[in-house]
Design a protein around this motif. Structure first.
Motif, PDB file in Angstrom:
ATOM      1  N   GLY A 261       0.813  -1.210   0.000  1.00  0.00           N
ATOM      2  CA  GLY A 261       0.000   0.000   0.000  1.00  0.00           C
ATOM      3  C   GLY A 261       0.847   1.260   0.000  1.00  0.00           C
ATOM      4  O   GLY A 261       0.541   2.226  -0.707  1.00  0.00           O
ATOM      5  N   TYR A 262       1.922   1.246   0.773  1.00  0.00           N
ATOM      6  CA  TYR A 262       2.823   2.400   0.808  1.00  0.00           C
ATOM      7  C   TYR A 262       3.528   2.585  -0.541  1.00  0.00           C
ATOM      8  O   TYR A 262       3.689   3.716  -1.014  1.00  0.00           O
ATOM      9  CB  TYR A 262       3.865   2.232   1.905  1.00  0.00           C
ATOM     10  N   ARG A 263       3.962   1.482  -1.136  1.00  0.00           N
ATOM     11  CA  ARG A 263       4.650   1.589  -2.425  1.00  0.00           C
ATOM     12  C   ARG A 263       3.730   2.197  -3.485  1.00  0.00           C
ATOM     13  O   ARG A 263       4.153   3.032  -4.282  1.00  0.00           O
ATOM     14  CB  ARG A 263       5.142   0.210  -2.882  1.00  0.00           C
ATOM     15  N   GLU A 264       2.466   1.798  -3.448  1.00  0.00           N
ATOM     16  CA  GLU A 264       1.507   2.352  -4.408  1.00  0.00           C
ATOM     17  C   GLU A 264       1.217   3.818  -4.099  1.00  0.00           C
ATOM     18  O   GLU A 264       1.179   4.661  -5.011  1.00  0.00           O
ATOM     19  CB  GLU A 264       0.211   1.540  -4.365  1.00  0.00           C
ATOM     20  N   ALA A 265       1.039   4.134  -2.820  1.00  0.00           N
ATOM     21  CA  ALA A 265       0.679   5.506  -2.439  1.00  0.00           C
ATOM     22  C   ALA A 265       1.812   6.487  -2.721  1.00  0.00           C
ATOM     23  O   ALA A 265       1.577   7.612  -3.175  1.00  0.00           O
ATOM     24  CB  ALA A 265       0.299   5.551  -0.964  1.00  0.00           C
ATOM     25  N   PHE A 266       3.059   6.058  -2.451  1.00  0.00           N
ATOM     26  CA  PHE A 266       4.200   6.960  -2.614  1.00  0.00           C
ATOM     27  C   PHE A 266       4.774   6.928  -4.024  1.00  0.00           C
ATOM     28  O   PHE A 266       5.537   7.816  -4.416  1.00  0.00           O
ATOM     29  CB  PHE A 266       5.301   6.621  -1.612  1.00  0.00           C
ATOM     30  N   GLY A 267       4.461   5.877  -4.786  1.00  0.00           N
ATOM     31  CA  GLY A 267       4.948   5.786  -6.146  1.00  0.00           C
ATOM     32  C   GLY A 267       6.402   5.403  -6.256  1.00  0.00           C
ATOM     33  O   GLY A 267       6.976   5.438  -7.349  1.00  0.00           O
ATOM     34  N   GLU A 268       7.037   5.041  -5.153  1.00  0.00           N
ATOM     35  CA  GLU A 268       8.427   4.582  -5.174  1.00  0.00           C
ATOM     36  C   GLU A 268       8.718   3.835  -3.877  1.00  0.00           C
ATOM     37  O   GLU A 268       7.926   3.867  -2.955  1.00  0.00           O
ATOM     38  CB  GLU A 268       9.396   5.745  -5.400  1.00  0.00           C
ATOM     39  N   ASP A 269       9.863   3.168  -3.839  1.00  0.00           N
ATOM     40  CA  ASP A 269      10.135   2.236  -2.758  1.00  0.00           C
ATOM     41  C   ASP A 269      10.775   2.857  -1.518  1.00  0.00           C
ATOM     42  O   ASP A 269      10.561   2.385  -0.404  1.00  0.00           O
ATOM     43  CB  ASP A 269      11.047   1.098  -3.252  1.00  0.00           C
ATOM     44  N   ARG A 270      11.559   3.874  -1.707  1.00  0.00           N
ATOM     45  CA  ARG A 270      12.370   4.370  -0.596  1.00  0.00           C
ATOM     46  C   ARG A 270      11.514   4.929   0.548  1.00  0.00           C
ATOM     47  O   ARG A 270      11.704   4.569   1.716  1.00  0.00           O
ATOM     48  CB  ARG A 270      13.348   5.440  -1.093  1.00  0.00           C
TER      49      ARG A 270
END
Length: 319
Positions: A261-270
């Motif tokens: 969910g975080y990866r999708e929301a932020f659009g990147e992994d870091r």
């Protein structure tokens, strides 16, 4: 009354933790470890420039939240900002707003917000008066028992009793204590039954044993808010309700869903990885022998390094 009886009748709330208990976390907790009756959002801080920022709007949008009941929380000492923001939230379908008078952080307190306002009872009284004169939605309050000293509690509670709060959530520490020392459960017990509205307890219930000991000692408590204990052990609500232990498999699925969910929301992994590290600050407690891998997780600079450390941690013994 036994603790078992208290468990059946007590309503359980998830406390808001800034940077952790956003909608992605809340939805995953409800999906994998249901048990909370109400969830509270991390605070919205309106000002003269903007009532809700993009991140805050995203967090409260009804379509983003799949929990039994969600209560938005507002942090302000300005009645008009509270009223205007509450009206926006009411138009989204919310029926209750929580006023944050409990946050003890220095940056908040220095601006007379959160528990910083408790040192100025006349201003607090004025704020509540203006809010209730100008609002047509239920308002609850989350408070501490004073700024410097617990002796301030009596005067503060008299202020709260003047207003038609939908609920008062009491964290029985002063602002000065931050999260040090023990929450004053005895003072909370003395206050129970002295309000014309529901009262909720919050503070230091970090384990199922803590919860059961508290509800056995204060069986008349009908509402309990848990925060850090749930972040450390996401299965806590579910275990209180059902007695079921936290499954390693289910915990890993919970973790992976939040990360995705975080990866999708932020659009990147870091950023997603660093947000997960905030959760692990609490959740390491479930794996008492993971110190070596915990260090690797904290040092991870890529998602691959992070995932490798997580895999190793989940192979360790759980408490």
């Amino acid at each position: 009354m036994t603790a078992q009886t208290a468990m059946r009748r007590t309503q359980l709330y998830l406390a808001p933790l800034e940077g952790i208990t956003g909608y992605i976390y809340r939805n995953a907790l409800e999906k994998y470890f249901p048990g909370a009756d109400r969830y509270f959002t991390p605070f919205i801080a309106p000002d003269q420039n903007k009532l809700l920022r993009t991140k805050e709007t995203r967090d409260v949008l009804p379509e983003n939240n799949h929990v039994p009941e969600l209560v938005p929380q507002i942090l302000t000492n300005n009645a008009q900002h509270f009223i205007q923001t509450a009206q926006v939230l009411r138009d989204m379908g919310y029926e209750e707003i929580n006023l944050n008078l409990g946050c003890p952080s220095a940056t908040v307190v220095s601006r007379r917000r959160g528990s910083g306002l408790l040192a100025f009872p006349e201003d607090l009284d004025r704020l509540l008066g203006e809010i209730f004169d100008g609002i047509d939605i239920k308002v609850s309050v989350k408070t501490r028992i004073g700024s410097e000293d617990a002796d301030e509690a009596a005067a503060l509670m008299e202020i709260y009793r003047k207003y038609p709060l939908s609920e008062l959530i009491i964290h029985p520490r002063t602002q000065k204590q931050l999260y040090r020392g023990r929450a004053d459960q005895e003072l909370f017990g003395q206050l129970l039954g002295s309000f014309p509205f529901p009262v909720c307890y919050n503070g230091d219930l970090l384990t199922q044993t803590d919860y059961e000991t508290f509800t056995e000692k204060y069986p008349q408590t009908e509402y309990v808010m848990l925060g850090r204990g749930v972040i450390a052990d996401p299965g806590l609500f579910h275990r209180i309700r059902t007695g079921e232990t936290t499954s390693r498999k289910r915990l890993r699925e919970f973790h992976d869903e939040i990360l995705a969910g975080y990866r999708e929301a932020f659009g990147e992994d870091r950023n997603a990885m660093f947000r997960m590290k905030e959760i692990w600050i609490y959740m390491f407690r479930l794996f008492p022998d993971c110190e070596k891998y915990a260090k690797k997780l904290k040092k991870a600079q890529s998602l691959a390094q992070y995932q490798c450390a997580v895999d190793a941690i989940f192979e360790q013994e759980m408490i």
